[in-house]
Design a protein around this motif. Sequence first.
Motif, PDB file in Angstrom:
ATOM      1  N   SER A 452       0.533  -1.354  -0.103  1.00 36.87           N
ATOM      2  CA  SER A 452      -0.180  -0.001   0.056  1.00 36.87           C
ATOM      3  C   SER A 452       1.004   1.281   0.053  1.00 36.87           C
ATOM      4  O   SER A 452       1.906   1.328   0.628  1.00 36.87           O
ATOM      5  CB  SER A 452      -0.974   0.112   1.145  1.00 36.87           C
ATOM      6  N   GLN A 453       0.362   2.451  -0.578  1.00 44.16           N
ATOM      7  CA  GLN A 453       0.828   3.700  -0.816  1.00 44.16           C
ATOM      8  C   GLN A 453       0.226   4.414   0.433  1.00 44.16           C
ATOM      9  O   GLN A 453      -1.039   4.434   0.655  1.00 44.16           O
ATOM     10  CB  GLN A 453       0.959   4.264  -2.093  1.00 44.16           C
ATOM     11  N   LEU A 454       0.783   5.292   1.155  1.00 51.15           N
ATOM     12  CA  LEU A 454       0.219   6.049   2.108  1.00 51.15           C
ATOM     13  C   LEU A 454       0.730   7.578   1.757  1.00 51.15           C
ATOM     14  O   LEU A 454       1.797   7.933   1.649  1.00 51.15           O
ATOM     15  CB  LEU A 454       0.852   5.775   3.427  1.00 51.15           C
ATOM     16  N   GLY A 455      -0.545   8.395   1.739  1.00 48.08           N
ATOM     17  CA  GLY A 455      -0.436   9.672   1.340  1.00 48.08           C
ATOM     18  C   GLY A 455      -1.010  10.585   2.723  1.00 48.08           C
ATOM     19  O   GLY A 455      -2.086  10.367   3.087  1.00 48.08           O
ATOM     20  N   PHE A 456      -0.118  11.502   3.146  1.00 51.31           N
ATOM     21  CA  PHE A 456      -0.469  12.476   4.370  1.00 51.31           C
ATOM     22  C   PHE A 456      -0.773  13.930   3.754  1.00 51.31           C
ATOM     23  O   PHE A 456      -0.301  14.395   3.018  1.00 51.31           O
ATOM     24  CB  PHE A 456       0.641  12.382   5.334  1.00 51.31           C
ATOM     25  N   PHE A 457      -2.085  14.291   4.203  1.00 52.90           N
ATOM     26  CA  PHE A 457      -2.555  15.790   3.619  1.00 52.90           C
ATOM     27  C   PHE A 457      -2.878  16.378   4.889  1.00 52.90           C
ATOM     28  O   PHE A 457      -3.348  16.015   6.089  1.00 52.90           O
ATOM     29  CB  PHE A 457      -3.805  15.567   2.995  1.00 52.90           C
ATOM     30  N   SER A 458      -2.672  17.833   4.836  1.00 53.16           N
ATOM     31  CA  SER A 458      -3.172  18.678   5.812  1.00 53.16           C
ATOM     32  C   SER A 458      -4.876  19.082   5.811  1.00 53.16           C
ATOM     33  O   SER A 458      -5.278  18.411   4.782  1.00 53.16           O
ATOM     34  CB  SER A 458      -2.539  20.145   5.669  1.00 53.16           C
ATOM     35  N   PRO A 459      -5.388  19.494   6.654  1.00 52.02           N
ATOM     36  CA  PRO A 459      -6.901  19.668   6.367  1.00 52.02           C
ATOM     37  C   PRO A 459      -7.270  20.476   5.262  1.00 52.02           C
ATOM     38  O   PRO A 459      -8.606  20.383   4.851  1.00 52.02           O
ATOM     39  CB  PRO A 459      -7.310  20.683   7.907  1.00 52.02           C
ATOM     40  N   THR A 460      -6.559  21.426   4.742  1.00 51.15           N
ATOM     41  CA  THR A 460      -6.626  21.928   3.534  1.00 51.15           C
ATOM     42  C   THR A 460      -6.238  21.143   2.145  1.00 51.15           C
ATOM     43  O   THR A 460      -6.243  21.921   1.154  1.00 51.15           O
ATOM     44  CB  THR A 460      -5.981  23.321   3.428  1.00 51.15           C
ATOM     45  N   LEU A 461      -5.854  19.902   2.439  1.00 52.70           N
ATOM     46  CA  LEU A 461      -5.441  19.223   1.351  1.00 52.70           C
ATOM     47  C   LEU A 461      -4.280  19.315   0.843  1.00 52.70           C
ATOM     48  O   LEU A 461      -3.932  18.954  -0.374  1.00 52.70           O
ATOM     49  CB  LEU A 461      -6.494  18.992   0.365  1.00 52.70           C
ATOM     50  N   ALA A 462      -3.220  20.027   1.480  1.00 48.96           N
ATOM     51  CA  ALA A 462      -1.971  20.388   1.075  1.00 48.96           C
ATOM     52  C   ALA A 462      -1.298  19.115   1.353  1.00 48.96           C
ATOM     53  O   ALA A 462      -1.333  18.472   2.244  1.00 48.96           O
ATOM     54  CB  ALA A 462      -1.189  21.525   1.851  1.00 48.96           C
ATOM     55  N   ARG A 463      -0.602  18.441   0.401  1.00 43.97           N
ATOM     56  CA  ARG A 463       0.071  17.338   0.135  1.00 43.97           C
ATOM     57  C   ARG A 463       1.260  17.413   1.234  1.00 43.97           C
ATOM     58  O   ARG A 463       2.318  18.276   1.111  1.00 43.97           O
ATOM     59  CB  ARG A 463       0.595  16.816  -0.973  1.00 43.97           C
ATOM     60  N   LEU A 464       1.533  16.538   2.493  1.00 44.28           N
ATOM     61  CA  LEU A 464       2.543  16.690   3.463  1.00 44.28           C
ATOM     62  C   LEU A 464       3.623  15.637   3.499  1.00 44.28           C
ATOM     63  O   LEU A 464       4.795  15.787   3.661  1.00 44.28           O
ATOM     64  CB  LEU A 464       2.107  16.556   4.816  1.00 44.28           C
ATOM     65  N   GLY A 465       3.388  14.572   2.733  1.00 43.72           N
ATOM     66  CA  GLY A 465       4.353  13.684   2.332  1.00 43.72           C
ATOM     67  C   GLY A 465       3.990  12.155   2.045  1.00 43.72           C
ATOM     68  O   GLY A 465       2.463  12.001   1.879  1.00 43.72           O
ATOM     69  N   ALA A 466       4.465  11.177   1.693  1.00 50.57           N
ATOM     70  CA  ALA A 466       4.057   9.880   1.267  1.00 50.57           C
ATOM     71  C   ALA A 466       5.040   8.861   1.680  1.00 50.57           C
ATOM     72  O   ALA A 466       6.313   9.160   2.131  1.00 50.57           O
ATOM     73  CB  ALA A 466       4.053   9.943  -0.421  1.00 50.57           C
ATOM     74  N   SER A 467       4.448   7.828   1.883  1.00 50.04           N
ATOM     75  CA  SER A 467       5.338   6.537   1.990  1.00 50.04           C
ATOM     76  C   SER A 467       4.791   5.319   1.754  1.00 50.04           C
ATOM     77  O   SER A 467       3.605   5.329   0.955  1.00 50.04           O
ATOM     78  CB  SER A 467       5.549   6.434   3.915  1.00 50.04           C
ATOM     79  N   SER A 468       5.537   4.242   1.715  1.00 50.73           N
ATOM     80  CA  SER A 468       4.904   2.922   1.176  1.00 50.73           C
ATOM     81  C   SER A 468       5.238   2.047   2.226  1.00 50.73           C
ATOM     82  O   SER A 468       6.064   1.860   2.998  1.00 50.73           O
ATOM     83  CB  SER A 468       5.623   2.543  -0.201  1.00 50.73           C
ATOM     84  N   THR A 469       4.296   0.749   2.275  1.00 52.18           N
ATOM     85  CA  THR A 469       4.470  -0.305   2.978  1.00 52.18           C
ATOM     86  C   THR A 469       4.009  -1.567   2.125  1.00 52.18           C
ATOM     87  O   THR A 469       3.369  -1.616   1.316  1.00 52.18           O
ATOM     88  CB  THR A 469       3.614  -0.233   4.313  1.00 52.18           C
ATOM     89  N   ASP A 470       4.759  -2.702   2.682  1.00 50.32           N
ATOM     90  CA  ASP A 470       4.606  -3.825   2.146  1.00 50.32           C
ATOM     91  C   ASP A 470       3.117  -4.535   2.542  1.00 50.32           C
ATOM     92  O   ASP A 470       2.895  -5.611   2.298  1.00 50.32           O
ATOM     93  CB  ASP A 470       5.683  -4.801   2.199  1.00 50.32           C
ATOM     94  N   MET A 471       2.627  -3.943   3.412  1.00 49.99           N
ATOM     95  CA  MET A 471       1.337  -4.504   3.905  1.00 49.99           C
ATOM     96  C   MET A 471       0.145  -3.889   3.182  1.00 49.99           C
ATOM     97  O   MET A 471       0.047  -2.723   2.459  1.00 49.99           O
ATOM     98  CB  MET A 471       0.977  -3.777   5.316  1.00 49.99           C
ATOM     99  N   TYR A 472      -0.883  -4.680   2.929  1.00 50.67           N
ATOM    100  CA  TYR A 472      -1.847  -4.639   2.137  1.00 50.67           C
ATOM    101  C   TYR A 472      -3.226  -4.052   3.363  1.00 50.67           C
ATOM    102  O   TYR A 472      -3.532  -4.982   3.898  1.00 50.67           O
ATOM    103  CB  TYR A 472      -2.737  -5.904   1.273  1.00 50.67           C
ATOM    104  N   VAL A 473      -3.125  -2.800   3.281  1.00 47.56           N
ATOM    105  CA  VAL A 473      -3.775  -2.140   4.552  1.00 47.56           C
ATOM    106  C   VAL A 473      -5.324  -2.769   4.565  1.00 47.56           C
ATOM    107  O   VAL A 473      -6.166  -2.078   3.288  1.00 47.56           O
ATOM    108  CB  VAL A 473      -3.579  -0.732   4.623  1.00 47.56           C
ATOM    109  N   ALA A 474      -6.061  -3.277   5.615  1.00 48.82           N
ATOM    110  CA  ALA A 474      -7.456  -3.527   5.728  1.00 48.82           C
ATOM    111  C   ALA A 474      -8.036  -2.405   6.479  1.00 48.82           C
ATOM    112  O   ALA A 474      -9.241  -2.002   6.193  1.00 48.82           O
ATOM    113  CB  ALA A 474      -7.555  -4.717   6.055  1.00 48.82           C
ATOM    114  N   GLU A 475      -7.549  -1.842   7.262  1.00 51.57           N
ATOM    115  CA  GLU A 475      -8.112  -0.679   8.394  1.00 51.57           C
ATOM    116  C   GLU A 475      -7.261   0.126   8.895  1.00 51.57           C
ATOM    117  O   GLU A 475      -5.901  -0.276   8.985  1.00 51.57           O
ATOM    118  CB  GLU A 475      -8.913  -1.263   9.368  1.00 51.57           C
ATOM    119  N   VAL A 476      -7.299   1.360   9.235  1.00 48.56           N
ATOM    120  CA  VAL A 476      -6.692   2.364  10.005  1.00 48.56           C
ATOM    121  C   VAL A 476      -7.217   2.488  11.471  1.00 48.56           C
ATOM    122  O   VAL A 476      -8.559   2.743  11.318  1.00 48.56           O
ATOM    123  CB  VAL A 476      -6.234   3.419   9.421  1.00 48.56           C
ATOM    124  N   PHE A 477      -6.628   2.481  12.281  1.00 45.23           N
ATOM    125  CA  PHE A 477      -7.194   2.668  13.775  1.00 45.23           C
ATOM    126  C   PHE A 477      -6.394   3.958  14.631  1.00 45.23           C
ATOM    127  O   PHE A 477      -5.172   4.207  14.088  1.00 45.23           O
ATOM    128  CB  PHE A 477      -7.058   1.534  14.702  1.00 45.23           C
TER     129      PHE A 477
END
Length: 477
Positions: A452-477
């Motif tokens: 999975s690719q992870l994208g991080f955004f501010s409340p105004t949807l400004a892109r803050l950064g990105a990362s990747s993981t070898d996990m197939y993400v099913a849920e975020v807590f």
Amino acid sequence: MLKHGRTGTPGAPASKQGTVSRRTVLAGTAGASVLVALPDVLVAAPARASVSTAPNPDLATAPAHFFLYGSIGPLSTPNLQGWRPPTVRGAAPPAPRVVGSGIAARPARSADGTTVAFPTVSTAPGVASVTLTLVDAATSTIETSATLALPGVPADASVLVRPVFAGSATVALVVAVTVPTNWHTFRKAAPDGPAVTTPSATWTTHHVLAYLDRASGMFAGPFDLADAPSLAWTDAAADANHLYLWTLREPAVSVGTKQKPLPAPPTRLLTFPLGSGKPSRAVRSAGAWPNGATGLVLATGDVARVAEGRDLEVYSPRTGTSTRIAFAELRLESARAGATTVHDRPDGTLVIANAAFGRALVVDPAASFRTVTVLDYPRPKVALGGPDAKTALSPDGAVLYTLGSATAGGLSAYEIATGDLVATSSDGAHFSGVYQLPSGTLLAVNGNDSGSQLGFFSPTLARLGASSTDMYVAEVF
């Protein structure tokens, strides 16, 4: 649950074959593997006046981590990871930390967001052991770990565990124990090769309850409900006084024969006082079959769950009545209703959003679930499948974040009061889920062939950064 297992490891003893496949089927998250923690830090970004960036009043005590739950591969065991967004715009986030592995079912997060619970199961001849681990979200360290013994459970049984936070003092466990009997094999002809010898068994499910007292770290129970044969799936919710459990008698043994059919068994809703194995009330549910969902305790004190993708079933603990609420605005033609997300707002209203329809409703439980607002948005490319979280709500309840359109992708932000599109962000990526993290950072998840690719955004949807993981993400807590 009465069922025939037809998969197994070639050459393994019949008593052992099919066990992994059965557990995978019951858990519903094939190959679910990791719970991982990362700290959650909001990166300052230029604010856009039209987008609500009101501070979260709980931010001073907000959890410092969020947790990814998912799969590293089809044969991996369940785990949990903890993550933190990048602290400098454009930089990669800190490395994740695995905080749980071999997880028996989907974790749960407390209503105040400060704790995440996950279960693990081990089996030995004549006994199964369920360990419930509570993780402090501020530090991603273990707060409590307690083990419950289930005597009389054979080693080849499948044990599915659902943790449910009940107020701040208790975590209820709903355990489905599925026991195989009558192991045998049969030969099945293959269309392009020799016949295959396949193991089979009759699987029967009953449920067990237990309650962890968070102060003492001790369990009350286990309480065997003696409800076999039952469907292994249950829906559940809890408040500070009661556990609410939706169950169903196993349909395969309840519909009679072809010559003498019987009506399909109804779903039942049981109310258990916390710490008890005997229901104080049992009523017929007005909703659909259990599907493993977690119910929501509303500001009115009623309990709600999604029914068949577009309705709500609402149960009143005061009157003992179960009512199905249908919304005309969601009676849209669709081959599949898709996942419906229910967000509760600070004012007690609910946002009910369905990406398959491209529509969100604001409804008021205190006014007989009257529809206050209808908000339409373009359907995303990934309206079905992947994480169920196709929308996210700002902490003040004023802005709804959605996956971007099927053509543009990215994320979009809508002001709920007006329905206006107030922000967009897209680089062509099509996300499958979006989450509001405690600090205000938005996390978008995009699956690919290697994880999975992870994208991080501010409340105004400004892109803050990105990362990747070898996990197939099913849920975020």
